[in-house]
Design a protein around this motif. Structure first.
Motif, mmCIF file in Angstrom:
data_model
loop_
_atom_site.group_PDB
_atom_site.id
_atom_site.type_symbol
_atom_site.label_atom_id
_atom_site.label_comp_id
_atom_site.label_asym_id
_atom_site.label_seq_id
_atom_site.Cartn_x
_atom_site.Cartn_y
_atom_site.Cartn_z
ATOM 1 N N PHE B 70 1.264 -1.066 0.428
ATOM 2 C CA PHE B 70 -0.315 -0.089 -0.010
ATOM 3 C C PHE B 70 0.847 0.768 -0.246
ATOM 4 O O PHE B 70 0.378 2.037 -0.618
ATOM 5 N N SER B 71 2.546 0.850 0.454
ATOM 6 C CA SER B 71 3.124 2.378 0.549
ATOM 7 C C SER B 71 3.655 2.447 -0.884
ATOM 8 O O SER B 71 4.264 3.837 -1.012
ATOM 9 N N ALA B 72 3.040 1.477 -1.708
ATOM 10 C CA ALA B 72 3.969 2.147 -2.715
ATOM 11 C C ALA B 72 3.129 2.222 -3.612
ATOM 12 O O ALA B 72 2.888 3.392 -4.804
ATOM 13 N N VAL B 73 1.991 2.843 -3.450
ATOM 14 C CA VAL B 73 0.373 3.434 -4.199
ATOM 15 C C VAL B 73 0.659 4.963 -4.223
ATOM 16 O O VAL B 73 1.047 5.333 -5.879
ATOM 17 N N PRO B 74 1.115 5.993 -3.328
ATOM 18 C CA PRO B 74 1.212 6.905 -4.120
ATOM 19 C C PRO B 74 2.860 6.884 -4.691
ATOM 20 O O PRO B 74 2.274 8.071 -5.257
ATOM 21 N N LEU B 75 3.451 6.223 -4.291
ATOM 22 C CA LEU B 75 5.050 6.149 -5.380
ATOM 23 C C LEU B 75 4.610 6.373 -6.970
ATOM 24 O O LEU B 75 5.014 6.862 -8.039
ATOM 25 N N LEU B 76 3.424 4.871 -7.114
ATOM 26 C CA LEU B 76 2.886 4.856 -8.421
ATOM 27 C C LEU B 76 2.383 6.179 -8.812
ATOM 28 O O LEU B 76 1.949 6.094 -10.156
ATOM 29 N N LEU B 77 1.527 6.486 -7.856
ATOM 30 C CA LEU B 77 0.256 8.053 -8.822
ATOM 31 C C LEU B 77 1.317 9.158 -8.957
ATOM 32 O O LEU B 77 0.517 10.394 -9.620
ATOM 33 N N LEU B 78 2.120 9.193 -8.444
ATOM 34 C CA LEU B 78 3.761 10.630 -8.654
ATOM 35 C C LEU B 78 3.330 11.063 -10.427
ATOM 36 O O LEU B 78 3.789 9.533 -10.765
ATOM 37 N N GLU B 79 3.256 11.682 -10.247
ATOM 38 C CA GLU B 79 4.123 12.370 -12.113
ATOM 39 C C GLU B 79 5.128 12.362 -12.096
ATOM 40 O O GLU B 79 5.842 11.803 -13.156
ATOM 41 N N GLN B 80 5.475 12.327 -11.246
ATOM 42 C CA GLN B 80 7.050 13.439 -11.307
ATOM 43 C C GLN B 80 8.311 12.973 -9.652
ATOM 44 O O GLN B 80 7.530 13.906 -8.653
ATOM 45 N N PRO B 81 8.296 12.134 -9.998
ATOM 46 C CA PRO B 81 9.023 11.038 -10.631
ATOM 47 C C PRO B 81 8.088 9.884 -10.792
ATOM 48 O O PRO B 81 7.321 9.439 -10.496
ATOM 49 N N ASN B 82 8.243 9.529 -12.105
ATOM 50 C CA ASN B 82 6.731 8.969 -12.930
ATOM 51 C C ASN B 82 7.339 7.066 -12.800
ATOM 52 O O ASN B 82 8.551 6.357 -13.594
ATOM 53 N N LEU B 83 7.433 6.414 -11.737
ATOM 54 C CA LEU B 83 7.593 4.838 -11.524
ATOM 55 C C LEU B 83 7.176 4.167 -11.971
ATOM 56 O O LEU B 83 5.530 3.952 -11.648
ATOM 57 N N SER B 84 8.223 3.213 -12.644
ATOM 58 C CA SER B 84 7.268 1.375 -12.902
ATOM 59 C C SER B 84 6.761 1.171 -11.551
ATOM 60 O O SER B 84 7.035 1.205 -10.669
ATOM 61 N N ILE B 85 6.139 -0.383 -12.202
ATOM 62 C CA ILE B 85 5.260 -0.960 -10.894
ATOM 63 C C ILE B 85 6.748 -1.382 -9.839
ATOM 64 O O ILE B 85 6.062 -0.996 -8.491
#
Ligand SMILES: [K+]
Ligand SMILES: [K+]
Lengths: 475, 475
Positions: B70-85
């Motif tokens: 779940f903690s990965a969710v905000p990182l995924l939603l970010l536009e900058q940086p744009n991270l893969s799963i």
């Protein structure tokens, strides 16, 4: 020692046959060792007292290190090749511990006497190892090998230590010599010269890995010879006490009652399979038969810690296989052969027991109050043995890390240092990277470190380590 | 879960302060986690039954993996940086397990909200770890940690599991928060901005290793800040239950009655000494003060498994030190911090007991009939604990080898694969070679392998491994 001196005579004799001028140094060494041996033996000839455990350690360590040192003498005296002290000791220890790592580069051009001598060192080393592993280590209780104490072959159980060891040795050596003979005949029939056949039978049954050619088994470029080699390596990688039991009972079924034997074959089979699949999917060799032959040969050669190479000139050498495989096989050499075989590594039985203990740990976590015992065949395993094997495992890891750090400090690169220590501690032979073909290019300090690693490996760590404890020297 | 959602608010708030546009994703994640959390919690709210061991394993594993996912969710939603799963999960697991390995390359340019969030993940991970290590693993009996069962702080001994854990947690978190506060103040006083000071205090006390700058601690180019970091790392590397005992008894002497504490300091001191001697003899830095500062900082940073870098731009980075040192420190990270600290690795107490058991083995070989017990302080150690630690050790080695072979199969080179697995399994952070600075360049498969390695390391192997046994799932 006097016995050792006699072993100098065959190479001198070989030298006479081939008239290649290596004979003088062996004759001189013969005299030197004979005199030194008599000097040692004469004052001690009256002492026929029975051995105690503590003296056992000292004698085993002295036996190997003194013998290997004296074996270096003829190599030092040679004019061609002209070896430094570090080189001569490295080659001699590598021979007697059946490691098979070499500092020589142009083996094909050496005098026949030298070639014979190297192979013979491995063969004699192999003879020493099976007696050490089947009879002496169980009595001393090294690394859980007290497990085999009751299984030492020979009619006189519970008798005194010295005659019992002598009796066991006689039985095992008969098997050892017979196997060597069968192996030599097979090689000869498959097309080797008589000299090559005998020499390679020596290093095959001893799981040594020395060869009379730079290309090792690849020189012959013969799948048949490779298959013969694999066959005898698998036999030599099995506990010689188990061979003895099978001979005694005249029933092959005994092999398949033995958990270690089954695990050993299972491991070798898995290695062959993985190697074949990867080689075939990368199309490393021309045909799938070639892929299979190379996978089979190298999986068994490295897996049993023999260390022969089996690729002919122009083919892709083992050390250049797709990344995963060389290191996978080097890791497999940590398992090595069965206890009581001429193979190196930590031995299949120990790894098997570690695995069973791991499973027990997991079961205990799920059912904290239940009692689980480790069974081998249908006997429950005493905790004492399991503990001793854990101790062995961590001492092995500690010696490994220390040797590797020493090599790194001496300037070797990471891959070479890692595989060089693995190759010597597991008594395997070849490493990867800088030490893939031979150990000629490394510096003297590194050679000495590796000589010590070979001795640690062959004496199963504790036999040597115990000499460094204060308790050992207190009376 | 609902609690986790609240942790999304501070970064959103930080984003508001700095107006850098990272806030939306954190607010969305807040809502997402809040809803998911309520959905999970609502049907289970009535179940207040006490935990049993088997459920304990499942809850611990689920807690860490679900939370980190779940903690990965905000990182995924970010536009900058744009991270893969794979990247988002790697970063989030690396944060919560306090590993500190990153796939980000230009950290200085990231929004403040993201920077804060990464540091906060480590801090929360650290909170989880001390409770896991001090209260939960001893009760579950993971890898010999039943040793500490009697020492769990808090007034209610022998009570039921759930309230006891809650009580312990309260005590330990008070110490944890106080230390973080002290660390932040010290950093601030030494010249960091308030934001940097708080962020780095989070990752220091959690022995995490994330930083808000690409140069890590080296950005500040301040010996004073490096010394402060070393000081708090040494404190955070000690068993928090021991800190609690010292606070309770108001006597610093308790530290020096603790064998693990002494061994921990001894190991760190030896590492510093070896690093200083080698750096000084190679003249790696300009003055001997610089050599000492760098030796001290990196020995403790890698030795406690923090993984901060402390060299400023233009200086020789740690990974380029003379060959021996980087690998020596990577090996030292296998030892890691004390049990019950936020450090990673196998823990000092286990290595200490392995060593004592090795010594006992040697003594037993010399005196086969004598009885030796391992003493820790003045209590004899039960055999059960020693056995469990051996099991832990070999499972650690097995997981290590399997992960390394997977990375090799995925095409990573030997040094990178070896150090990447060491860095993740020991929850250290940086490796050597290709993964010395960050893990951005490796492929997705390797990232997933390393994510699993981090989780194995943080859950001390067996907590996770036990879920793969058939016995666990049998009712
Ligand atoms: K060998
Ligand atoms: K870390």
């Amino acid at each position: 020692m006097a016995l050792l001196s006699v072993t100098m005579l065959p190479p001198a004799f070989i030298s006479l046959i081939y008239r290649d001028g290596g004979g003088v140094s062996f004759l001189m060494s013969f005299l030197f060792c004979l005199i030194a041996g008599l000097l040692f033996w004469y004052p001690n000839r009256a002492e026929k007292s029975d051995l105690r455990a503590r003296e056992g350690f000292l004698i085993v360590v002295l036996f190997w290190s003194v013998l290997a040192s004296f074996s270096a003498v003829p190599l030092l005296l040679l004019e061609q090749p002209n070896l430094s002290i570090a080189d001569a000791f490295f080659e001699s220890f590598s021979g007697l511990t059946t490691t098979g790592a070499t500092i020589l580069t142009q083996i094909d051009g050496l005098p026949h006497a030298v070639l014979w001598y190297r192979q013979q060192l491995q063969w004699l080393g192999g003879m020493g190892i099976i007696v050490l592993a089947v009879a002496i280590l169980p009595i001393l209780g090294i690394g859980g090998m007290q497990l085999y104490r009751a299984e030492i072959p020979g009619p006189v159980k519970d008798s005194k230590m010295t005659p019992r060891i002598a009796d066991t040795a006689k039985h095992l050596w008969l098997i050892y010599v017979t196997l060597t003979f069968a192996c030599a005949i097979s090689y000869w029939a498959a097309g080797m010269s008589l000299f090559d056949a005998i020499c390679h039978s020596f290093s095959t049954i001893a799981i040594g890995g020395f060869s009379t050619h730079d290309l090792s088994m690849g020189y012959f470029d013969s799948p048949l010879i490779n298959f013969i080699c694999v066959f005898f390596l698998l036999i030599a990688g099995v506990n010689f006490a188990l061979h003895f039991a099978v001979l005694n009972s005249r029933s092959l079924r005994n092999y398949f009652y033995d958990a270690e034997f089954k695990a050993f074959l299972g491991i070798q089979f898995s290695l062959i399979l993985v190697c074949f699949i990867v080689l075939a999917s990368f199309n490393v060799y021309q045909s799938n038969f070639d892929n299979f032959e190379q996978a089979l040969f190298h999986a068994v050669s490295i897996g049993t810690t023999a260390g022969f190479a089996g690729t002919s000139a122009g083919e892709v050498a083992f050390s250049s296989w797709p990344t995963l495989l060389p290191l996978l096989l080097i890791f497999a050499s940590f398992i090595g052969g069965c206890a009581g075989s001429t193979g190196g590594g930590m031995k299949v039985i120990r790894v098997l027991l570690l695995y069973l203990q791991g499973v027990r740990e997991l079961n205990k976590l799920v059912h904290p109050k239940a009692v689980f015992t480790i069974k081998l065949g249908n006997k429950a395993l005493p905790n004492r043995v399991v503990e001793a094997i854990w101790g062995f495992f961590s001492a092995y890891a500690a010696v490994f890390v220390i040797c590797m750090l020493l090599l790194l400090a001496a300037g070797m690169d990471d891959l070479a240092a890692f595989t060089a220590v693995a190759a010597c501690l597991n008594n395997l032979g070849p490493g990867l990277g800088q030490v893939a073909a031979n150990f000629a290019e490394i510096n003297d300090f590194s050679k000495w470190v590796l000589v010590v690693a070979m001795l640690f490996g062959r004496l199963e760590i504790f036999t040597l380590l115990v000499l460094f404890t204060p308790a050992f020297w207190r009376t």
